[in-house]
Design a protein around this motif. Structure first.
Motif, short mmCIF file in Angstrom:
data_model
loop_
_atom_site.label_atom_id
_atom_site.label_comp_id
_atom_site.label_asym_id
_atom_site.label_seq_id
_atom_site.Cartn_x
_atom_site.Cartn_y
_atom_site.Cartn_z
N THR A 100 0.86 -1.19 0.00
CA THR A 100 0.00 0.00 0.00
C THR A 100 0.89 1.23 0.00
OG1 THR A 100 -1.01 -1.17 1.85
CG2 THR A 100 -2.11 0.82 1.09
N VAL A 101 0.61 2.16 -0.86
CA VAL A 101 1.19 3.50 -0.71
C VAL A 101 0.06 4.48 -0.93
CG1 VAL A 101 2.96 5.12 -1.45
CG2 VAL A 101 3.38 2.69 -1.67
N THR A 102 -0.23 5.25 0.09
CA THR A 102 -1.29 6.25 -0.05
C THR A 102 -0.82 7.56 0.54
OG1 THR A 102 -2.26 5.78 2.11
CG2 THR A 102 -3.11 4.52 0.27
N PHE A 103 -1.43 8.65 0.07
CA PHE A 103 -1.21 9.91 0.77
C PHE A 103 -2.52 10.65 0.86
CE2 PHE A 103 -0.32 11.24 -3.63
CZ PHE A 103 -1.04 12.41 -3.73
N MET A 104 -2.65 11.49 1.88
CA MET A 104 -3.84 12.32 2.02
C MET A 104 -3.40 13.75 2.30
SD MET A 104 -5.22 11.49 5.89
CE MET A 104 -6.37 12.86 5.98
N TYR A 105 -4.22 14.68 1.90
CA TYR A 105 -3.96 16.07 2.26
C TYR A 105 -4.21 16.23 3.74
CZ TYR A 105 -4.30 17.42 -2.68
OH TYR A 105 -4.11 17.55 -4.02
N GLU A 106 -3.38 17.01 4.39
CA GLU A 106 -3.63 17.28 5.80
C GLU A 106 -4.82 18.23 5.92
OE1 GLU A 106 -0.40 17.75 8.85
OE2 GLU A 106 -1.16 19.78 8.81
N PRO A 107 -5.85 17.86 6.69
CA PRO A 107 -7.00 18.75 6.82
C PRO A 107 -6.73 19.85 7.84
CG PRO A 107 -7.45 16.62 7.85
CD PRO A 107 -6.02 16.61 7.43
N GLU A 108 -7.33 20.99 7.59
CA GLU A 108 -7.22 22.10 8.54
C GLU A 108 -8.66 22.43 8.95
OE1 GLU A 108 -5.83 25.79 6.88
OE2 GLU A 108 -4.58 26.12 8.64
N ILE A 109 -8.97 22.17 10.21
CA ILE A 109 -10.35 22.33 10.67
C ILE A 109 -10.46 23.56 11.55
CG2 ILE A 109 -12.25 21.22 11.92
CD1 ILE A 109 -11.04 18.54 11.19
N ARG A 110 -11.37 24.45 11.17
CA ARG A 110 -11.60 25.65 12.00
C ARG A 110 -13.04 25.65 12.50
NH1 ARG A 110 -8.50 28.23 8.24
NH2 ARG A 110 -10.38 28.88 7.12
#
Lengths: 120, 344
Positions: free
Chosen positions: B214-224
């Motif tokens: 498996t190789v995956t990446f996700m965008y880091e979420p910024e929650i306000r």
């Protein structure tokens, strides 16, 4: 039986150039690079790196057909630059970025291995 | 005319890395200050272009098992082999020493397998442990682990501990890891004898050469969270909001009764909480953005190489690819100059 060899996807056939450049016949400082046996991996990252160059007015790539193992990168630059210049610069910058990334990984691994083991 | 690439301004980036977790066959890290094209290129190279060694040619001497020859050849190909040496090996198609027939030490490794079920009533299980390698550097990954285990060395990968760490109960195998990978079962009197040649290859050619599970990446979420607007909610409304997310992203602080972000990375970009806030008549209550230059990677390998090797080899392979697409002196540059001369 008549299936093409699997390696045809990534081995450049003899007598073919890996990269060839063709100038646009109508626009100055525009042209397209045909890169044999490459795909989205190279195409997309080259395009994005070219976009970082303010002299590049247009940069795009296409994979003309899934069974033709080549990509075409089209570049149009301002007068201060040429497509070949921008192209070479983009590759140089990407190479330096990766060199940097490699170093960053090695440093980070050292830091990670030496971190305090407790409480992890 | 200036030489291409000479003296041009640089638009290079300086990505940053932080490793969160690194084990033999697993890595989780953050990659920052670069864009999705770099993250995706790395992912693609890790999956399809980092070389490993896998069985590619099989010569069957005797096969009286229930599986046909090509079925067994296919199963042999899928067994992960230790491939730390793969980066320095040659592809047999461009090996000078053996004309690519897979019979030299630079590009291939030979394996032998001989198994015969004796007259007992027990079914014989032929596994990857029955493969005999001619090169100690290349052998089935579970054999290598068992060997290291027998040496009394530190276990390279302790499944139970790893499962505990990741809290994945399904990883606690009920059997020891050195039992091998099943190839075929033999009944009384059946026999399997073969010679196999393992070669270097890449996942683009056939998935058996892919070192990546498996190789995956996700965008880091910024929650306000709009705290002011949040204060207008009753505790019940807050609970409803927290529960509207299918994954456990938010929680309610038991002391202050405030909605807090518990695990931003559990967010799957499903927009459910945002829809909920809109439905409650409080648009803008929660805002979630994907950071365009920050990625969280998860890498799992088949065991052929370690996760760290996979990442480093991917960078090396990627640089080689970039080097290959450089303009040669005789085309682009001079072609342009020549055209200028002709065109006046």
């Amino acid at each position: 039986m008549n299936a093409p060899d699997r390696y045809e996807r990534f081995v450049v056939p003899e007598g073919t150039k890996k990269v060839s450049y063709e100038r646009d016949t109508k626009i100055v400082n525009a042209g397209s690079f045909t890169i044999e046996r490459e795909d989205h991996t190279i195409g997309n990252i080259l395009r994005m790196q070219l976009h970082r160059d303010p002299n590049v007015l247009f940069a795009g790539y296409k994979l003309p057909h899934p069974l033709q193992y080549k990509i075409i990168v089209r570049v149009h630059t301002a007068n201060q630059s040429t497509p070949t210049q921008a192209y070479t610069q983009a590759i140089n910058d990407l190479d330096k970025e990766l060199e940097n990334l490699k170093q960053a990984f090695e440093d980070e691994k050292t830091r990670y291995d030496e971190r305090p083991k407790q409480g992890y | 005319m200036e030489r291409a690439g000479g003296g041009g301004a640089s638009y290079q980036r300086f990505p940053r890395v932080r490793i969160r977790e690194l084990r033999d066959d697993f890595a989780k890290f953050e990659l920052r200050d670069t864009d999705a094209s770099m993250a995706n290129a790395l992912r693609r190279v890790m999956i399809a272009e980092v070389p490993t060694v896998a069985i590619d040619l099989v010569e069957i001497e005797v096969n009286s098992s229930v599986l046909n020859d090509e079925f067994i050849a296919h199963r042999l190909g899928l067994i992960p082999l230790t491939s730390a040496a793969a980066m320095s090996m040659r592809f047999s198609r461009d090996c000078d020493a053996c004309d690519g027939d897979g019979s030299c030490e630079y590009c291939s490794v030979e394996f032998h397998l001989a198994a015969r079920a004796t007259d007992s009533d027990q079914t014989l299980e032929v596994t990857s442990n029955d493969l005999r390698s001619t090169d100690p550097k290349v052998c089935p990954v579970d054999q290598a682990r068992a060997y290291q285990h027998a040496l009394g060395g530190s276990e390279p990968f302790d499944t139970a501990a790893a499962a505990d760490q990741r809290q994945l109960p399904f990883l606690t195998f009920p059997f020891p890891f050195h039992e091998g990978i099943l190839i075929v079962k033999l009944r009384r009197g059946q026999e399997l004898r073969l010679r196999a040649i393992a070669r270097k290859g890449i996942g683009k050619d056939h998935a058996k050469w892919s070192p990546a599970a498996t190789v995956t990446f996700m965008y880091e979420p910024e929650i306000r969270i709009n705290e002011e607007l949040m204060e207008t909610l009753t505790l019940d409304e807050k609970r409803n909001l927290v529960e509207s997310s299918p994954t456990k992203v938010f929680n309610i602080d038991p002391n202050t009764q405030q909605v807090v972000v518990e695990d931003a990375e559990a967010y799957t970009y499903d927009d459910e909480v945002i829809k909920k806030a809109d439905a409650m008549g409080k648009p803008g209550l929660i805002e979630i953005n994907a950071k365009e230059d920050s990625f969280i990677f998860t890498v799992e390998t088949t065991g052929a190489i370690t996760a760290y090797e996979l990442i480093m080899n991917a960078i090396t392979v990627f640089r080689q690819k970039l080097d290959a697409v450089r303009l040669q002196d005789d085309d682009g540059d001079l072609g342009e100059l020549g055209a200028h001369l002709v065109g006046g």
